[in-house]
Design a protein around this motif. Structure first.
Motif, PDB file in Angstrom:
ATOM      1  N   UNK A  69       0.830  -1.216   0.000  1.00 57.72           N
ATOM      2  CA  UNK A  69       0.000   0.000   0.000  1.00 57.72           C
ATOM      3  C   UNK A  69       0.861   1.262   0.000  1.00 57.72           C
ATOM      4  N   UNK A  70       1.941   1.254   0.753  1.00 56.41           N
ATOM      5  CA  UNK A  70       2.837   2.418   0.762  1.00 56.41           C
ATOM      6  C   UNK A  70       3.489   2.629  -0.597  1.00 56.41           C
ATOM      7  N   UNK A  71       3.904   1.550  -1.244  1.00 56.06           N
ATOM      8  CA  UNK A  71       4.485   1.683  -2.583  1.00 56.06           C
ATOM      9  C   UNK A  71       3.450   2.214  -3.574  1.00 56.06           C
ATOM     10  N   UNK A  72       2.212   1.784  -3.423  1.00 60.71           N
ATOM     11  CA  UNK A  72       1.135   2.306  -4.277  1.00 60.71           C
ATOM     12  C   UNK A  72       0.917   3.794  -4.034  1.00 60.71           C
ATOM     13  N   UNK A  73       0.986   4.210  -2.785  1.00 67.01           N
ATOM     14  CA  UNK A  73       0.827   5.640  -2.472  1.00 67.01           C
ATOM     15  C   UNK A  73       1.964   6.452  -3.078  1.00 67.01           C
ATOM     16  N   UNK A  74       3.173   5.921  -3.021  1.00 67.13           N
ATOM     17  CA  UNK A  74       4.309   6.621  -3.614  1.00 67.13           C
ATOM     18  C   UNK A  74       4.158   6.720  -5.132  1.00 67.13           C
ATOM     19  N   UNK A  75       3.562   5.681  -5.722  1.00 67.37           N
ATOM     20  CA  UNK A  75       3.308   5.727  -7.164  1.00 67.37           C
ATOM     21  C   UNK A  75       2.268   6.801  -7.473  1.00 67.37           C
ATOM     22  N   UNK A  76       1.260   6.919  -6.637  1.00 68.04           N
ATOM     23  CA  UNK A  76       0.223   7.938  -6.849  1.00 68.04           C
ATOM     24  C   UNK A  76       0.795   9.341  -6.711  1.00 68.04           C
ATOM     25  N   UNK A  77       1.798   9.510  -5.861  1.00 66.05           N
ATOM     26  CA  UNK A  77       2.436  10.821  -5.668  1.00 66.05           C
ATOM     27  C   UNK A  77       3.536  11.070  -6.691  1.00 66.05           C
ATOM     28  N   UNK A  78       3.690  10.138  -7.620  1.00 63.08           N
ATOM     29  CA  UNK A  78       4.691  10.221  -8.684  1.00 63.08           C
ATOM     30  C   UNK A  78       6.121  10.098  -8.169  1.00 63.08           C
ATOM     31  N   UNK A  80       7.407   7.123  -7.245  1.00 60.10           N
ATOM     32  CA  UNK A  80       7.846   5.868  -7.880  1.00 60.10           C
ATOM     33  C   UNK A  80       7.074   5.716  -9.183  1.00 60.10           C
ATOM     34  N   UNK A  81       7.641   6.156 -10.247  1.00 65.13           N
ATOM     35  CA  UNK A  81       6.943   6.147 -11.523  1.00 65.13           C
ATOM     36  C   UNK A  81       6.827   4.734 -12.085  1.00 65.13           C
ATOM     37  N   UNK A  82       7.866   3.932 -11.945  1.00 63.76           N
ATOM     38  CA  UNK A  82       7.905   2.623 -12.584  1.00 63.76           C
ATOM     39  C   UNK A  82       7.339   1.488 -11.730  1.00 63.76           C
ATOM     40  N   UNK A  83       6.854   1.772 -10.537  1.00 66.99           N
ATOM     41  CA  UNK A  83       6.403   0.679  -9.668  1.00 66.99           C
ATOM     42  C   UNK A  83       5.097   0.092 -10.186  1.00 66.99           C
ATOM     43  N   UNK A  84       5.045  -1.213 -10.212  1.00 64.85           N
ATOM     44  CA  UNK A  84       3.840  -1.936 -10.571  1.00 64.85           C
ATOM     45  C   UNK A  84       3.667  -3.073  -9.581  1.00 64.85           C
ATOM     46  N   UNK A 157      -3.616   3.569  -8.982  1.00 60.87           N
ATOM     47  CA  UNK A 157      -3.795   5.021  -9.034  1.00 60.87           C
ATOM     48  C   UNK A 157      -4.066   5.546 -10.444  1.00 60.87           C
ATOM     49  N   UNK A 158      -3.469   4.949 -11.466  1.00 57.58           N
ATOM     50  CA  UNK A 158      -3.665   5.428 -12.833  1.00 57.58           C
ATOM     51  C   UNK A 158      -5.105   5.234 -13.271  1.00 57.58           C
ATOM     52  N   UNK A 159      -5.674   4.062 -12.966  1.00 59.23           N
ATOM     53  CA  UNK A 159      -7.061   3.787 -13.380  1.00 59.23           C
ATOM     54  C   UNK A 159      -8.060   4.604 -12.585  1.00 59.23           C
ATOM     55  N   UNK A 160      -7.781   4.823 -11.298  1.00 63.99           N
ATOM     56  CA  UNK A 160      -8.691   5.593 -10.462  1.00 63.99           C
ATOM     57  C   UNK A 160      -8.684   7.053 -10.901  1.00 63.99           C
ATOM     58  N   UNK A 161      -7.531   7.607 -11.297  1.00 66.34           N
ATOM     59  CA  UNK A 161      -7.464   8.994 -11.757  1.00 66.34           C
ATOM     60  C   UNK A 161      -8.217   9.162 -13.072  1.00 66.34           C
ATOM     61  N   UNK A 162      -8.223   8.148 -13.935  1.00 61.33           N
ATOM     62  CA  UNK A 162      -8.971   8.222 -15.186  1.00 61.33           C
ATOM     63  C   UNK A 162     -10.457   8.327 -14.899  1.00 61.33           C
ATOM     64  N   UNK A 163     -10.939   7.613 -13.898  1.00 58.65           N
ATOM     65  CA  UNK A 163     -12.361   7.617 -13.559  1.00 58.65           C
ATOM     66  C   UNK A 163     -12.767   8.976 -12.992  1.00 58.65           C
TER      67      UNK A 163
END
Length: 164
Positions: A69-78, A80-84, A157-163
């Protein structure tokens, strides 16, 4: 008739204490009860150890879910751009003097009306002690039941921002 406090008369004496037969019966009862008591205490100790290990395993699983979840949050804050989030991941961790093996599996939640959510399943097994001593297992047996199984949900985060 004269009474003496130091020496009672032979006719008035009464023996106090246990006879040999009574002492033998008491020892026999104690000898029969002690093994049952020891078995009860050992069962309680084994149960306490199992509960302790299960609690530690859940802590390991919760730590891994928090990490994702923390890695996902960092991805949402840009940050960690490459994290999947990986579909499958595994690793070992030392915690509370024991070595734990965790396995993570990610499943896309396509059946939900809102896209972008994934289910994360984490299974934790006990490997041995942290100092390298094995508990009888050299490798993780996938058929062996996990001490803890935890299911969590995360959003992409990418899919949620599209919605939005």
């Amino acid at each position: 008739m004269k009474f003496s406090l130091l020496r009672p008369s032979a006719a008035g004496t009464r023996q106090r204490g246990f006879t040999l037969l009574e002492a033998m019966i008491a020892l026999m009862i104690v000898a029969m009860a002690l093994p049952a008591l020891i078995t009860l205490v050992m069962t309680q100790l084994d149960g306490s150890a199992a509960i302790r290990d299960k609690t530690y395993a859940y802590w390991v699983a919760e730590n891994q879910l928090a990490r994702v979840r923390l890695l996902q949050q960092q991805k949402a804050k840009k940050a960690l751009v490459d994290y999947k989030v990986p579909e499958k991941d595994a690793g070992t961790v030392d915690m509370m003097g024991l070595r734990w093996q965790w396995q993570l599996k990610t499943i896309a939640m396509d059946t939900l009306p809102v896209p972008g959510f994934k289910r994360v399943e984490i299974a934790v097994r006990l490997l041995g002690t942290a100092d390298g001593m094995s508990l009888g297992r050299s490798a993780v047996d996938e058929d062996q039941p996990a001490l803890a199984r935890l299911t969590g949900y995360i959003s992409d985060p990418e899919l949620v921002q599209v919605i939005q």
